[in-house]
Design a protein around this motif. Structure first.
Motif, PDB file in Angstrom:
ATOM      1  N   LEU A 279      46.621  30.289  39.909  1.00 38.29           N
ATOM      2  CA  LEU A 279      47.685  30.927  40.453  1.00 38.29           C
ATOM      3  C   LEU A 279      48.974  30.613  39.983  1.00 38.29           C
ATOM      4  CD1 LEU A 279      48.623  33.425  42.651  1.00 38.29           C
ATOM      5  CD2 LEU A 279      48.405  31.820  44.393  1.00 38.29           C
ATOM      6  N   PHE A 280      49.192  29.190  39.972  1.00 41.56           N
ATOM      7  CA  PHE A 280      50.475  28.686  39.377  1.00 41.56           C
ATOM      8  C   PHE A 280      50.653  28.782  38.147  1.00 41.56           C
ATOM      9  CE2 PHE A 280      53.189  25.486  37.807  1.00 41.56           C
ATOM     10  CZ  PHE A 280      54.334  25.680  38.843  1.00 41.56           C
ATOM     11  N   GLY A 281      49.788  29.010  37.481  1.00 40.59           N
ATOM     12  CA  GLY A 281      49.746  29.366  35.890  1.00 40.59           C
ATOM     13  C   GLY A 281      50.049  30.712  35.358  1.00 40.59           C
ATOM     14  N   LEU A 282      49.494  31.547  36.273  1.00 38.81           N
ATOM     15  CA  LEU A 282      49.838  32.903  36.327  1.00 38.81           C
ATOM     16  C   LEU A 282      51.207  33.396  36.680  1.00 38.81           C
ATOM     17  CD1 LEU A 282      48.722  35.881  35.992  1.00 38.81           C
ATOM     18  CD2 LEU A 282      47.853  35.768  38.273  1.00 38.81           C
ATOM     19  N   ARG A 283      51.569  32.888  37.948  1.00 34.50           N
ATOM     20  CA  ARG A 283      53.230  33.117  38.157  1.00 34.50           C
ATOM     21  C   ARG A 283      54.085  32.656  37.376  1.00 34.50           C
ATOM     22  NH1 ARG A 283      57.354  29.926  40.297  1.00 34.50           N
ATOM     23  NH2 ARG A 283      57.456  31.166  42.132  1.00 34.50           N
TER      24      ARG A 283
ATOM     25  N   THR B 193      61.828  40.781  41.134  1.00 36.00           N
ATOM     26  CA  THR B 193      61.387  39.322  41.371  1.00 36.00           C
ATOM     27  C   THR B 193      60.747  39.559  42.993  1.00 36.00           C
ATOM     28  OG1 THR B 193      63.553  38.703  42.248  1.00 36.00           O
ATOM     29  CG2 THR B 193      62.815  38.410  39.860  1.00 36.00           C
ATOM     30  N   HIS B 194      61.189  40.072  43.734  1.00 37.00           N
ATOM     31  CA  HIS B 194      60.700  39.837  45.191  1.00 37.00           C
ATOM     32  C   HIS B 194      59.155  40.474  45.253  1.00 37.00           C
ATOM     33  CE1 HIS B 194      64.925  39.478  47.222  1.00 37.00           C
ATOM     34  NE2 HIS B 194      64.518  38.675  46.403  1.00 37.00           N
ATOM     35  N   PRO B 195      58.893  41.589  44.743  1.00 40.03           N
ATOM     36  CA  PRO B 195      57.416  41.974  44.723  1.00 40.03           C
ATOM     37  C   PRO B 195      56.686  40.767  43.964  1.00 40.03           C
ATOM     38  CG  PRO B 195      58.742  43.758  44.194  1.00 40.03           C
ATOM     39  CD  PRO B 195      59.472  42.805  44.137  1.00 40.03           C
ATOM     40  N   LEU B 196      57.142  40.270  43.073  1.00 40.49           N
ATOM     41  CA  LEU B 196      56.342  39.096  42.316  1.00 40.49           C
ATOM     42  C   LEU B 196      56.184  38.097  43.606  1.00 40.49           C
ATOM     43  CD1 LEU B 196      55.481  38.627  39.521  1.00 40.49           C
ATOM     44  CD2 LEU B 196      57.400  37.448  38.994  1.00 40.49           C
ATOM     45  N   TYR B 197      57.091  37.427  44.288  1.00 39.35           N
ATOM     46  CA  TYR B 197      56.856  36.693  45.199  1.00 39.35           C
ATOM     47  C   TYR B 197      55.827  37.012  46.275  1.00 39.35           C
ATOM     48  CZ  TYR B 197      61.077  33.418  43.943  1.00 39.35           C
ATOM     49  OH  TYR B 197      61.710  32.620  43.366  1.00 39.35           O
ATOM     50  N   LEU B 198      56.356  38.269  46.689  1.00 41.64           N
ATOM     51  CA  LEU B 198      55.339  38.820  47.580  1.00 41.64           C
ATOM     52  C   LEU B 198      53.854  38.901  47.164  1.00 41.64           C
ATOM     53  CD1 LEU B 198      54.583  40.233  50.178  1.00 41.64           C
ATOM     54  CD2 LEU B 198      55.004  42.420  49.363  1.00 41.64           C
ATOM     55  N   ALA B 199      53.604  39.289  46.010  1.00 45.19           N
ATOM     56  CA  ALA B 199      51.915  39.222  45.610  1.00 45.19           C
ATOM     57  C   ALA B 199      51.630  37.775  45.652  1.00 45.19           C
ATOM     58  CB  ALA B 199      52.032  39.803  44.192  1.00 45.19           C
TER      59      ALA B 199
ATOM     60  N   LEU C 272      51.924  43.426  37.812  1.00 46.30           N
ATOM     61  CA  LEU C 272      51.343  42.727  38.940  1.00 46.30           C
ATOM     62  C   LEU C 272      49.760  42.608  38.984  1.00 46.30           C
ATOM     63  CD1 LEU C 272      53.286  43.638  42.284  1.00 46.30           C
ATOM     64  CD2 LEU C 272      53.570  41.626  40.789  1.00 46.30           C
ATOM     65  N   SER C 273      49.306  43.373  37.767  1.00 41.62           N
ATOM     66  CA  SER C 273      48.000  43.597  37.673  1.00 41.62           C
ATOM     67  C   SER C 273      47.155  42.184  37.367  1.00 41.62           C
ATOM     68  CB  SER C 273      47.478  44.516  36.368  1.00 41.62           C
ATOM     69  OG  SER C 273      48.253  44.063  35.192  1.00 41.62           O
TER      70      SER C 273
ATOM     71  N   PHE D 150      47.590  39.574  38.978  1.00 44.46           N
ATOM     72  CA  PHE D 150      47.100  39.185  40.321  1.00 44.46           C
ATOM     73  C   PHE D 150      45.877  39.794  40.810  1.00 44.46           C
ATOM     74  CE2 PHE D 150      51.598  38.156  40.594  1.00 44.46           C
ATOM     75  CZ  PHE D 150      51.545  36.657  40.913  1.00 44.46           C
ATOM     76  N   LEU D 151      45.556  41.260  40.336  1.00 49.27           N
ATOM     77  CA  LEU D 151      44.498  41.946  40.905  1.00 49.27           C
ATOM     78  C   LEU D 151      43.433  41.327  39.829  1.00 49.27           C
ATOM     79  CD1 LEU D 151      46.185  45.705  40.599  1.00 49.27           C
ATOM     80  CD2 LEU D 151      45.449  44.172  42.721  1.00 49.27           C
ATOM     81  N   GLY D 152      43.394  41.006  38.777  1.00 47.03           N
ATOM     82  CA  GLY D 152      42.462  40.387  38.071  1.00 47.03           C
ATOM     83  C   GLY D 152      41.993  39.076  38.701  1.00 47.03           C
ATOM     84  N   LEU D 153      43.018  38.435  39.055  1.00 51.21           N
ATOM     85  CA  LEU D 153      42.388  37.037  39.744  1.00 51.21           C
ATOM     86  C   LEU D 153      41.885  37.311  41.090  1.00 51.21           C
ATOM     87  CD1 LEU D 153      42.835  33.802  39.778  1.00 51.21           C
ATOM     88  CD2 LEU D 153      45.081  34.324  40.759  1.00 51.21           C
ATOM     89  N   ALA D 154      42.141  38.303  41.767  1.00 55.47           N
ATOM     90  CA  ALA D 154      41.565  38.425  43.100  1.00 55.47           C
ATOM     91  C   ALA D 154      40.242  38.789  42.891  1.00 55.47           C
ATOM     92  CB  ALA D 154      42.434  39.576  43.756  1.00 55.47           C
ATOM     93  N   VAL D 155      40.090  39.527  41.830  1.00 54.97           N
ATOM     94  CA  VAL D 155      38.541  40.043  41.457  1.00 54.97           C
ATOM     95  C   VAL D 155      37.949  38.757  41.025  1.00 54.97           C
ATOM     96  CG1 VAL D 155      37.033  41.583  39.929  1.00 54.97           C
ATOM     97  CG2 VAL D 155      39.156  42.555  41.104  1.00 54.97           C
ATOM     98  N   LEU D 156      38.273  38.066  40.212  1.00 53.67           N
ATOM     99  CA  LEU D 156      37.733  36.891  39.777  1.00 53.67           C
ATOM    100  C   LEU D 156      37.309  36.057  40.986  1.00 53.67           C
ATOM    101  CD1 LEU D 156      36.801  35.114  37.166  1.00 53.67           C
ATOM    102  CD2 LEU D 156      39.222  34.007  37.303  1.00 53.67           C
ATOM    103  N   CYS D 157      38.220  35.845  41.757  1.00 48.30           N
ATOM    104  CA  CYS D 157      37.850  34.827  43.003  1.00 48.30           C
ATOM    105  C   CYS D 157      37.037  35.485  43.824  1.00 48.30           C
ATOM    106  CB  CYS D 157      39.320  34.601  43.850  1.00 48.30           C
ATOM    107  SG  CYS D 157      40.446  33.766  42.852  1.00 48.30           S
ATOM    108  N   ARG D 158      37.054  36.664  44.145  1.00 47.06           N
ATOM    109  CA  ARG D 158      35.836  37.365  44.897  1.00 47.06           C
ATOM    110  C   ARG D 158      34.607  37.436  44.476  1.00 47.06           C
ATOM    111  NH1 ARG D 158      34.614  38.441  50.117  1.00 47.06           N
ATOM    112  NH2 ARG D 158      33.272  40.234  50.194  1.00 47.06           N
ATOM    113  N   ALA D 159      34.541  37.454  43.009  1.00 48.23           N
ATOM    114  CA  ALA D 159      33.326  37.344  42.283  1.00 48.23           C
ATOM    115  C   ALA D 159      32.629  35.869  42.534  1.00 48.23           C
ATOM    116  CB  ALA D 159      33.216  37.743  41.039  1.00 48.23           C
ATOM    117  N   GLY D 160      33.628  34.809  42.511  1.00 47.13           N
ATOM    118  CA  GLY D 160      33.135  33.642  42.609  1.00 47.13           C
ATOM    119  C   GLY D 160      32.773  33.381  43.999  1.00 47.13           C
ATOM    120  N   ASP D 161      33.266  33.869  44.934  1.00 47.72           N
ATOM    121  CA  ASP D 161      32.773  33.649  46.409  1.00 47.72           C
ATOM    122  C   ASP D 161      31.271  34.570  46.645  1.00 47.72           C
ATOM    123  OD1 ASP D 161      35.085  32.505  47.254  1.00 47.72           O
ATOM    124  OD2 ASP D 161      36.052  34.343  47.894  1.00 47.72           O
ATOM    125  N   GLU D 162      31.234  35.679  46.004  1.00 47.79           N
ATOM    126  CA  GLU D 162      29.972  36.047  46.216  1.00 47.79           C
ATOM    127  C   GLU D 162      28.958  35.463  45.453  1.00 47.79           C
ATOM    128  OE1 GLU D 162      30.221  40.380  45.107  1.00 47.79           O
ATOM    129  OE2 GLU D 162      32.035  40.590  46.180  1.00 47.79           O
TER     130      GLU D 162
END
Length: 601
Positions: free
Chosen positions: A393-397, A415-421, A196-197, A199-211
C-alpha cells in the motif's frame, strides 16, 4: 424459517441504524451550513444539464460521459424545477456512506458471533466513519464531482473487501453494487476512477489472498492442500474475472455511447481544443509573449490577442481556434525548462517536502498514525502478511503521488480522494486483522487516546475552516445573486462577463433552482467555442462575442472594484483588428459595471 426471518430482521436493523446515523449527520450539515458547488465547473455542468445555459436540458456537459449526462438531463426534462444534479451529487455521497456503514456492520457480525462484540463493532465503525466525515467535512459541504467519483471508488473498495468468498451463494448478486459504484465513478469522472483503480486491484489481490488462506483450515478429507488451492484459485479467477469483465463491458458501452454523442466534426474539434487548453493552463503554462514573440507572430497571434489568452477571455477572438491552441500546447510542452530526470528528482523532493512540512498536515497525521498502529500490531504478532500489505500500500501510494507530482498538478480535489482511498484501505486492513490484536490495555488506551486527540483537533480545525469558507461565500454571493436578479430584469439584453470577475462566486445546490434561461455567458472558461456555446448564442439571437459587442447586441460586464479587470484590453484588441471602439459604462449592479462597446466614428 425462523432463523432466516431473524437474520432478515437483523439486516433491517443494521440498515436502519446506518440510515439514522447518516440522516443525523446530514441534518447537522444542513442546519449548521448549506450545500455549495465547490467550483464553477459543477455550476456550469448543472446549467447545461438543467437547460439554464441553452434553454433546453442537454446531456452534452463535456465533463462527464454522455450516458450519465443524458440521464440527469432527462430528469430535468421531466421536472425542471427539481435540482437533479445537486440531488445526484449529494445522494451519491449519502448512499455510499450509508451503504458502507451498513455493510461493515454486517461484516463484523458475520465474523464475530458474540452479541457484546456486535455492539462494540457498531460503535467502533460509526466512530471510524465519523472520523472520516470530519476529516472530509469540507468535501461534504462544498461538493465537487471529482471528489464524489473518488468516494464512489472507496465504496467499491469496501464492497470488495467485505463481501462473500468467490463461489459462495449470492457472490454475484452481492457484487452488483460493486459494479455500480465503479461504473458510476467512471461515468462521472473517468480520470479519478483510473487514478484510484490500483487501489481496487490491491483490494482484489488482498481479498483473493484471504480466500486462499481460508483453505488452510479445511480438513484433509476434502482433498490435498494443493488440490484445494487449485480449486479455490479457479473460483477466485472465475468470480473476480467475471466482475471485471462485466465492469469493462459497461465502461466500454459508456465510452461507445459517449463517442457517438460527440461524433460530429464540431465536437471532435472542440474536444481537441479542450484537451490542448487544459494542457496549456493546467500543466505547461502559457508561454510569455515577449520571450516568445517570434512563435506567436508565426501563428498570427498579436499581443492583444495574447492578452485575451492571459486573462482567459479568448472567446472574444474567433481566430484562437483548435489549431492555434494545439500549436501553443505543443510549443509549451517542448520548451519546458527541465528534462525528465530532473523532473523526476523534483517530484521525489516535493513528495518528501510536502510530507515533512505539513502541507496537508491533518491528512498526513491520520495516515502516519494508521501506518504506525498497524505496523506495531503486525510486529507484535509477527504478522508478515499484514506487513507485506502495508508495504504494498505504501509503495502504491508513493507511485501515485509521484505520478501526480511529475505531471505538475496536485489540487486538493485530486489529492483528498487519494488520501481517502488510502485511509479506507488501512481501515479495512485493521478490520481483517484485528482478531490478532493482543496488546496490553495501557497500549490500546494510549493509541485510542492519540486517535481521539487527533480527531478533536481535526474537528475543531475543519469546522472552523468550513465555517469561514461558508461565511465568505454567503457574504460574497450577495453580489452574484444581485447580478442574476439584474439579468432577469433585463431579459431582452445579453451580457458577456469577464472570467476573472466571476471566480469568487459560487452557487448552492438547492437554492435559486429556476430552470429559466440565463441571458449571460463568460468570455472564457471550459465550454466556450463548443457546439453547446454556439447553441446558446443561437438561442439568444446572437452571433459571437467579437461581433455582438461593437454591434450593440451585447454588453461587457466586469468587476469595477478591481483595477486589473478594467476593459482597456477591449480597445487595444479591436484596434489591432482594425476597428476603433469606445467603451463606456452605462449601468451598475453592485460591484459589477456594465459597459457598452461602440464603434468609433
Amino acid at each position: 424459517m425462523k432463523a432466516a426471518r431473524m437474520q432478515d430482521e437483523e439486516k433491517w436493523k443494521d440498515r436502519g441504524f446506518a440510515v439514522v446515523c447518516m440522516i443525523g449527520l446530514w441534518i447537522v450539515l444542513a442546519v449548521c451550513f448549506d450545500f455549495y458547488y465547490d467550483l464553477n465547473d459543477d455550476s456550469a455542468m448543472k446549467d447545461i444539464l438543467s437547460g439554464t445555459y441553452t434553454g433546453v436540458p442537454d446531456g452534452h456537459n463535456i465533463q462527464m460521459l454522455y450516458p450519465l449526462g443524458w440521464g440527469i438531463a432527462f430528469l430535468y426534462r421531466i421536472c425542471p424545477v427539481i435540482p437533479w444534479y445537486g440531488i445526484f451529487l449529494c445522494g451519491c455521497q449519502f448512499f455510499v456512506l450509508e451503504a458502507v456503514l451498513c455493510r461493515l456492520i454486517r461484516y463484523e457480525k458475520e465474523k464475530r458471533r458474540r452479541k457484546s462484540a456486535w455492539i462494540r463493532s457498531e460503535i467502533l465503525l460509526f466512530l471510524f466513519l465519523l472520523g472520516v466525515f470530519v476529516l472530509f467535512l469540507y468535501e461534504f459541504v462544498f461538493l465537487q464531482y471529482t471528489v464524489t467519483a473518488g468516494l464512489l471508488v472507496c465504496g467499491g473498495l469496501v464492497w470488495i473487501f467485505s463481501g462473500p468468498k468467490a463461489g459462495d451463494a449470492g457472490f454475484y448478486r452481492y457484487h452488483i453494487m460493486t459494479v455500480v459504484w465503479i461504473v458510476l465513478a467512471f461515468f462521472l469522472r473517468t480520470e479519478m476512477l483510473l487514478l484510484l483503480s490500483p487501489f481496487l486491484g490491491l483490494a482484489v489481490l488482498c481479498r483473493a489472498g484471504d480466500e486462499i488462506r481460508d483453505t488452510d483450515g479445511q480438513s484433509s478429507a476434502k482433498g490435498s492442500y494443493f488440490d484445494l488451492n487449485v480449486k479455490n484459485g479457479k473460483k477466485i479467477i472465475k468470480g473476480y474475472g467475471s466482475i471485471l469483465l462485466v465492469t469493462a463491458v459497461l465502461m466500454g458501452a459508456g465510452l461507445l455511447a459517449d463517442s457517438i454523442a460527440y461524433r460530429s466534426p464540431q465536437w471532435q474539434s472542440f474536444r481537441q481544443f479542450f484537451d490542448d487548453r487544459t494542457q496549456v493552463y493546467d500543466f505547461y503554462g502559457l508561454p510569455v509573449y515577449e520571450e516568445n514573440r517570434e512563435f506567436y507572430e508565426s501563428l498570427g497571434l498579436s499581443e492583444a490577442s495574447y492578452r485575451l489568452l492571459e486573462n482567459y477571455n479568448f472567446e472574444l477572438d474567433e481566430t484562437i481556434d483548435q489549431e492555434k491552441m494545439q500549436a501553443i500546447a505543443r510549443y509549451a510542452a517542448s520548451h519546458q525548462d527541465i528534462g525528465p530526470a530532473r523532473k523526476l528528482y523534483l517530484s521525489v523532493y516535493t513528495y518528501v517536502y510536502r510530507f515533512t512540512h505539513g502541507q496537508e498536515l491533518l491528512f498526513d497525521l491520520f495516515v502516519v498514525f494508521s501506518y504506525f498502529f498497524l505496523g506495531r500490531m503486525a510486529l507484535s504478532r509477527k504478522n508478515s502478511r499484514l506487513l507485506g500489505r502495508l508495504a504494498l500500500l505504501f509503495g502504491l501510494r508513493t507511485a501515485l503521488w509521484l505520478f501526480l507530482l511529475y505531471r505538475g498538478r496536485v489540487p486538493e480535489r485530486i489529492t483528498h480522494p487519494l488520501y481517502l482511498a488510502e485511509l479506507v484501505m488501512l481501515g479495512l486492513f485493521f478490520l481483517v486483522e484485528r482478531e490478532a490484536l493482543q496488546w496490553k490495555k495501557y497500549e490500546i488506551s494510549a493509541i485510542l487516546s492519540l486517535y481521539f486527540l487527533l480527531f478533536l483537533c481535526t474537528a475543531v480545525f475543519r469546522i472552523q475552516t468550513v465555517r469561514e469558507n461558508f461565511i465568505s461565500r454567503e457574504t460574497g454571493n450577495v453580489q452574484w445573486q444581485a447580478w442574476k436578479s439584474y439579468c432577469r430584469e433585463h431579459p431582452e439584453d445579453f451580457f458577456y462577463l469577464d472570467v476573472y470577475s466571476t471566480v469568487a462566486y459560487s452557487e448552492k445546490l438547492f437554492a435559486d433552482i429556476s430552470p429559466a434561461y440565463r441571458n449571460f455567458d463568460l468570455l472564457g472558461g471550459w465550454c466556450v467555442k463548443s457546439p453547446i456555446a454556439d447553441r446558446k448564442r443561437a438561442a439568444a439571437g446572437r452571433e459571437n462575442a467579437y461581433e455582438d459587442l461593437p454591434e450593440g447586441r451585447a454588453y461587457f460586464v466586469t468587476d469595477s472594484t478591481k483595477e486589473a479587470r478594467q476593459p482597456d484590453f477591449l480597445i487595444s484588441f479591436y484596434e489591432k483588428k482594425g476597428r476603433k471602439v469606445l467603451v463606456k459604462e452605462v449601468d451598475r449592479c453592485g460591484d459589477f459595471a456594465i459597459y457598452q462597446v461602440e464603434t468609433a466614428n
